[in-house]
Motif scaffolding. Structure first.
Motif, PDB file in Angstrom:
ATOM      1  N   CYS A 106       0.831  -1.204   0.000  1.00 12.15           N
ATOM      2  CA  CYS A 106       0.000   0.000   0.000  1.00 12.15           C
ATOM      3  C   CYS A 106       0.866   1.255   0.000  1.00 12.15           C
ATOM      4  CB  CYS A 106      -0.930  -0.006   1.202  1.00 12.15           C
ATOM      5  SG  CYS A 106      -2.145  -1.334   1.121  1.00 12.15           S
ATOM      6  N   LEU A 107       0.902   1.913  -1.127  1.00 12.13           N
ATOM      7  CA  LEU A 107       1.582   3.194  -1.303  1.00 12.13           C
ATOM      8  C   LEU A 107       3.074   3.143  -1.000  1.00 12.13           C
ATOM      9  CD1 LEU A 107      -1.121   5.571   0.217  1.00 12.13           C
ATOM     10  CD2 LEU A 107      -0.821   4.898  -2.164  1.00 12.13           C
ATOM     11  N   MET A 108       3.747   2.070  -1.434  1.00 10.65           N
ATOM     12  CA  MET A 108       5.188   2.000  -1.191  1.00 10.65           C
ATOM     13  C   MET A 108       6.022   1.706  -2.421  1.00 10.65           C
ATOM     14  SD  MET A 108       6.244  -1.370  -1.509  1.00 10.65           S
ATOM     15  CE  MET A 108       7.779  -1.463  -0.693  1.00 10.65           C
ATOM     16  N   LEU A 109       5.458   1.118  -3.456  1.00  9.14           N
ATOM     17  CA  LEU A 109       6.256   0.745  -4.630  1.00  9.14           C
ATOM     18  C   LEU A 109       7.009   1.925  -5.222  1.00  9.14           C
ATOM     19  CD1 LEU A 109       4.060  -1.739  -6.689  1.00  9.14           C
ATOM     20  CD2 LEU A 109       6.216  -2.217  -5.521  1.00  9.14           C
ATOM     21  N   HIS A 110       6.406   3.078  -5.234  1.00  6.39           N
ATOM     22  CA  HIS A 110       7.057   4.262  -5.834  1.00  6.39           C
ATOM     23  C   HIS A 110       8.288   4.704  -5.044  1.00  6.39           C
ATOM     24  CE1 HIS A 110       4.391   6.167  -2.888  1.00  6.39           C
ATOM     25  NE2 HIS A 110       5.203   7.222  -2.930  1.00  6.39           N
ATOM     26  N   HIS A 111       8.467   4.188  -3.848  1.00  2.62           N
ATOM     27  CA  HIS A 111       9.669   4.491  -3.057  1.00  2.62           C
ATOM     28  C   HIS A 111      10.803   3.516  -3.344  1.00  2.62           C
ATOM     29  CE1 HIS A 111       7.898   7.725  -0.865  1.00  2.62           C
ATOM     30  NE2 HIS A 111       6.867   6.977  -0.546  1.00  2.62           N
ATOM     31  N   VAL A 112      10.521   2.505  -4.125  1.00  2.00           N
ATOM     32  CA  VAL A 112      11.538   1.525  -4.495  1.00  2.00           C
ATOM     33  C   VAL A 112      12.016   1.883  -5.896  1.00  2.00           C
ATOM     34  CG1 VAL A 112      12.048  -0.917  -4.827  1.00  2.00           C
ATOM     35  CG2 VAL A 112      10.348  -0.228  -3.125  1.00  2.00           C
ATOM     36  N   ILE A 113      13.244   2.289  -6.004  1.00  2.00           N
ATOM     37  CA  ILE A 113      13.755   2.711  -7.309  1.00  2.00           C
ATOM     38  C   ILE A 113      13.636   1.578  -8.325  1.00  2.00           C
ATOM     39  CG2 ILE A 113      15.772   3.612  -8.548  1.00  2.00           C
ATOM     40  CD1 ILE A 113      14.380   5.542  -6.440  1.00  2.00           C
ATOM     41  N   ASP A 114      13.961   0.365  -7.918  1.00  2.00           N
ATOM     42  CA  ASP A 114      13.818  -0.809  -8.793  1.00  2.00           C
ATOM     43  C   ASP A 114      12.527  -1.553  -8.426  1.00  2.00           C
ATOM     44  OD1 ASP A 114      14.169  -2.916 -10.533  1.00  2.00           O
ATOM     45  OD2 ASP A 114      15.925  -3.746  -9.516  1.00  2.00           O
ATOM     46  N   TRP A 115      11.389  -0.897  -8.669  1.00  2.00           N
ATOM     47  CA  TRP A 115      10.115  -1.513  -8.301  1.00  2.00           C
ATOM     48  C   TRP A 115       9.830  -2.781  -9.112  1.00  2.00           C
ATOM     49  CZ3 TRP A 115       6.709  -1.832 -12.282  1.00  2.00           C
ATOM     50  CH2 TRP A 115       6.776  -0.870 -13.292  1.00  2.00           C
ATOM     51  N   GLU A 116      10.471  -2.915 -10.262  1.00  2.00           N
ATOM     52  CA  GLU A 116      10.304  -4.154 -11.039  1.00  2.00           C
ATOM     53  C   GLU A 116      10.847  -5.351 -10.257  1.00  2.00           C
ATOM     54  OE1 GLU A 116      10.977  -0.801 -14.097  1.00  2.00           O
ATOM     55  OE2 GLU A 116      11.814  -1.378 -12.170  1.00  2.00           O
ATOM     56  N   LEU A 156       8.208   7.231  -9.504  1.00  2.00           N
ATOM     57  CA  LEU A 156       6.799   7.083  -9.846  1.00  2.00           C
ATOM     58  C   LEU A 156       6.675   6.441 -11.228  1.00  2.00           C
ATOM     59  CD1 LEU A 156       5.734  10.621  -8.648  1.00  2.00           C
ATOM     60  CD2 LEU A 156       5.071   8.476  -7.567  1.00  2.00           C
ATOM     61  N   PHE A 157       5.574   5.770 -11.457  1.00  3.28           N
ATOM     62  CA  PHE A 157       5.354   5.113 -12.743  1.00  3.28           C
ATOM     63  C   PHE A 157       3.939   5.361 -13.221  1.00  3.28           C
ATOM     64  CE2 PHE A 157       5.021   2.074  -9.246  1.00  3.28           C
ATOM     65  CZ  PHE A 157       3.690   1.667  -9.351  1.00  3.28           C
ATOM     66  N   ALA A 158       3.747   5.225 -14.514  1.00  2.00           N
ATOM     67  CA  ALA A 158       2.418   5.344 -15.113  1.00  2.00           C
ATOM     68  C   ALA A 158       1.738   3.983 -15.041  1.00  2.00           C
ATOM     69  CB  ALA A 158       2.537   5.807 -16.559  1.00  2.00           C
ATOM     70  N   PRO A 159       0.407   3.952 -14.980  1.00  2.29           N
ATOM     71  CA  PRO A 159      -0.296   2.670 -14.954  1.00  2.29           C
ATOM     72  C   PRO A 159       0.099   1.751 -16.113  1.00  2.29           C
ATOM     73  CG  PRO A 159      -1.807   4.422 -14.393  1.00  2.29           C
ATOM     74  CD  PRO A 159      -0.516   5.076 -14.824  1.00  2.29           C
ATOM     75  N   ALA A 160       0.291   2.314 -17.301  1.00  2.00           N
ATOM     76  CA  ALA A 160       0.669   1.493 -18.458  1.00  2.00           C
ATOM     77  C   ALA A 160       2.044   0.856 -18.264  1.00  2.00           C
ATOM     78  CB  ALA A 160       0.649   2.335 -19.733  1.00  2.00           C
ATOM     79  N   GLU A 161       2.965   1.550 -17.601  1.00  2.00           N
ATOM     80  CA  GLU A 161       4.289   0.975 -17.318  1.00  2.00           C
ATOM     81  C   GLU A 161       4.172  -0.226 -16.384  1.00  2.00           C
ATOM     82  OE1 GLU A 161       7.697   4.053 -16.768  1.00  2.00           O
ATOM     83  OE2 GLU A 161       5.812   5.052 -16.203  1.00  2.00           O
ATOM     84  N   PHE A 162       3.345  -0.087 -15.359  1.00  2.00           N
ATOM     85  CA  PHE A 162       3.149  -1.185 -14.413  1.00  2.00           C
ATOM     86  C   PHE A 162       2.549  -2.394 -15.136  1.00  2.00           C
ATOM     87  CE2 PHE A 162       0.717  -3.542 -11.241  1.00  2.00           C
ATOM     88  CZ  PHE A 162       1.680  -3.731 -10.253  1.00  2.00           C
ATOM     89  N   SER A 163       1.507  -2.166 -15.908  1.00  2.00           N
ATOM     90  CA  SER A 163       0.859  -3.255 -16.652  1.00  2.00           C
ATOM     91  C   SER A 163       1.817  -3.905 -17.641  1.00  2.00           C
ATOM     92  CB  SER A 163      -0.392  -2.749 -17.377  1.00  2.00           C
ATOM     93  OG  SER A 163      -1.355  -2.325 -16.439  1.00  2.00           O
ATOM     94  N   ALA A 164       2.619  -3.103 -18.330  1.00  2.00           N
ATOM     95  CA  ALA A 164       3.580  -3.639 -19.300  1.00  2.00           C
ATOM     96  C   ALA A 164       4.637  -4.498 -18.597  1.00  2.00           C
ATOM     97  CB  ALA A 164       4.250  -2.507 -20.071  1.00  2.00           C
TER      98      ALA A 164
END
Length: 191
Positions: A106-116, A156-164
């Protein structure tokens, strides 16, 4: 995974976050949580506490990289029987493969530089049929400006980036944006 700034710590321990956790937990699909739940980036443990109280049949493991937040979560959850807290880097989780029925973020992925890497780790620790579920702030001018002012590490990422990225990893992602397209709600499953 970054350690939180003072502003982020204050938010995670503050009244606004505490009062919003009930709505966040109620929005998570109880049918997919299963018995063993891992929360990554748990901050002060407010979501883990709410999950454990609303779903007493679950066992919730709360993790965070920030030692101040691990301490805060340990204190918060000390009397909640179906929980545990431990330090963990979301990009290199200290759990064996297939350890959890669900992973919550919950509201933490954007704090991880390598969220992938966090996405891959979340899926790695899921049991077959498990789900990675949660929310995150997406890239908007407002979110970018706020995070730059705070000077905390973010990506931060765009929804399309996350889905891709999910599709690239062979995952099915059910996503939708909320709060005027500032927040992404996601449910990710192995294909």
């Amino acid at each position: 995974m970054s350690v939180m700034s003072k502003v982020e710590r204050a938010f995670c321990c503050g009244a606004l976050w505490r009062t919003s956790t009930g709505a966040v937990v109620r929005s998570l699909p109880a049918t997919v949580l299963g018995h063993d739940v891992l929360e990554i980036g748990s901050g002060s443990g407010a979501i883990a506490e709410q999950l454990a109280r609303e779903h007493p049949e679950t066992t919730v493991t709360a993790t965070d990289l920030d030692p101040v937040m691990v301490s805060a979560a340990t204190q918060r959850l000390r009397n909640v029987g179906n929980t545990s807290v431990q330090p963990a880097d979301a990009t290199a989780l200290p759990f064996p493969d297939a350890s959890f029925d669900s992973v919550v973020s919950c509201l933490m992925l954007h704090h991880v530089i390598d969220w992938e890497a966090t996405l891959r780790e979340a899926v790695r620790v899921l049991r077959p049929g498990g789900v990675f579920v949660g929310y995150d702030i997406v890239r908007t001018p407002v979110a970018t400006a706020i995070h730059r002012l705070d000077r905390s590490p973010f990506r931060l990422f765009a929804p399309a980036e996350f889905s891709a990225q999910c599709a690239y990893a062979g995952l099915n992602a059910d996503t939708r944006t909320t709060l005027l397209d500032h927040v992404l709600r996601f449910e990710v499953r192995a294909a």
